[in-house]
Design a protein around this motif. Structure first.
Motif, PDB file in Angstrom:
ATOM      1  N   LEU A   1      23.699  40.766  17.138  1.00 30.36           N
ATOM      2  CA  LEU A   1      24.297  40.251  18.360  1.00 30.36           C
ATOM      3  C   LEU A   1      23.248  39.377  19.020  1.00 30.36           C
ATOM      4  O   LEU A   1      22.093  39.788  19.139  1.00 30.36           O
ATOM      5  CB  LEU A   1      24.712  41.398  19.281  1.00 30.36           C
ATOM      6  CG  LEU A   1      25.486  41.002  20.538  1.00 30.36           C
ATOM      7  CD1 LEU A   1      26.487  42.090  20.889  1.00 30.36           C
ATOM      8  CD2 LEU A   1      24.595  40.735  21.708  1.00 30.36           C
TER       9      LEU A   1
ATOM     10  N   VAL B   1      30.616  42.690  22.664  1.00 30.54           N
ATOM     11  CA  VAL B   1      30.761  44.086  22.217  1.00 30.54           C
ATOM     12  C   VAL B   1      32.227  44.509  22.317  1.00 30.54           C
ATOM     13  O   VAL B   1      32.782  45.114  21.385  1.00 30.54           O
ATOM     14  CB  VAL B   1      29.848  45.032  23.027  1.00 30.54           C
ATOM     15  CG1 VAL B   1      30.178  46.496  22.732  1.00 30.54           C
ATOM     16  CG2 VAL B   1      28.385  44.749  22.726  1.00 30.54           C
TER      17      VAL B   1
ATOM     18  N   VAL C   1      28.389  37.866  17.518  1.00 32.86           N
ATOM     19  CA  VAL C   1      28.224  39.223  17.031  1.00 32.86           C
ATOM     20  C   VAL C   1      28.693  39.227  15.581  1.00 32.86           C
ATOM     21  O   VAL C   1      29.693  38.590  15.238  1.00 32.86           O
ATOM     22  CB  VAL C   1      28.988  40.263  17.892  1.00 32.86           C
ATOM     23  CG1 VAL C   1      30.481  40.030  17.883  1.00 32.86           C
ATOM     24  CG2 VAL C   1      28.661  41.687  17.468  1.00 32.86           C
TER      25      VAL C   1
ATOM     26  N   ILE D   1      28.279  46.782  13.756  1.00 31.44           N
ATOM     27  CA  ILE D   1      27.692  45.607  14.397  1.00 31.44           C
ATOM     28  C   ILE D   1      26.348  45.398  13.727  1.00 31.44           C
ATOM     29  O   ILE D   1      25.487  46.267  13.774  1.00 31.44           O
ATOM     30  CB  ILE D   1      27.550  45.809  15.915  1.00 31.44           C
ATOM     31  CG1 ILE D   1      28.934  45.867  16.565  1.00 31.44           C
ATOM     32  CG2 ILE D   1      26.684  44.708  16.527  1.00 31.44           C
ATOM     33  CD1 ILE D   1      28.920  46.169  18.050  1.00 31.44           C
TER      34      ILE D   1
END
Length: 183
Positions: free
Chosen positions: A106, A122, A86, A103
């Protein structure tokens, strides 16, 4: 703001201590992870989540001036293989939103899907964003990426905005969905 110091590759205690060592764990990326992360990014490329064309040789470096190892967390399988990553970064260089992390990518290797690696990444991104002093975490996800949207929603992210028909992928218009959560 000076760059954040790079920490040694330790698993996140909250995730590693309550799992047998044969379970995946998350650590901060190292410069030596560059080649494996580049391969993983190319292997998992799909219009389900990517808005850029498929990479072609010669490949650009995975780590670069605006995205280095300090911006990435990696998921490692019990056998030591990197099976996901990520990217956690500041959404802009502006001081006015230095309290936000985003973010910005990912990926989970096909062989690690269904093992909870995405959720682990996450959760590690949330923990790392907090560690870095963030008060908010955001992300963008394509509207047709239902599996990712469900994962993010189950981890406390809510839809904060939609840009309808923002991308044309494989001949179809796709929404760009902004999601976020407080930390």
């Amino acid at each position: 703001m000076p760059p954040e110091p790079h920490q040694p590759p330790q698993p996140y205690a909250a995730y590693a201590s309550d799992k047998p060592r044969d379970e995946p764990f998350v650590r901060l990326a190292l410069p030596d992870d560059e080649e494996v992360l580049g391969r993983l990014e190319r292997a998992t490329w799909s219009t389900l989540h990517a808005v850029t064309p498929r990479a072609r040789q010669p490949y650009t470096p995975f780590f670069h001036e605006s995205s280095d190892a300090r911006d990435h967390l990696v998921a490692v399988a019990g056998d030591g293989r990197v099976v996901g990553f990520v990217r956690l970064a500041r959404p802009s260089p502006l001081a006015s939103n230095a309290h936000v992390r985003q973010i910005q990518g990912l990926a989970v290797a096909d062989e690690a899907r269904g093992m909870g690696v995405g959720r682990l990444l996450v959760r590690a991104a949330v923990a790392e964003a907090r560690r870095r002093g963030a008060l908010r975490l955001s992300l963008r996800v394509l509207g047709h990426n239902s599996p990712a949207r469900k994962l993010y929603e189950s981890e406390g992210f809510v839809v904060e905005g939609v840009q309808p028909r923002e991308f044309l992928l494989d001949g179809e218009f796709v929404d760009d969905v902004l999601m976020g959560r407080p930390l």
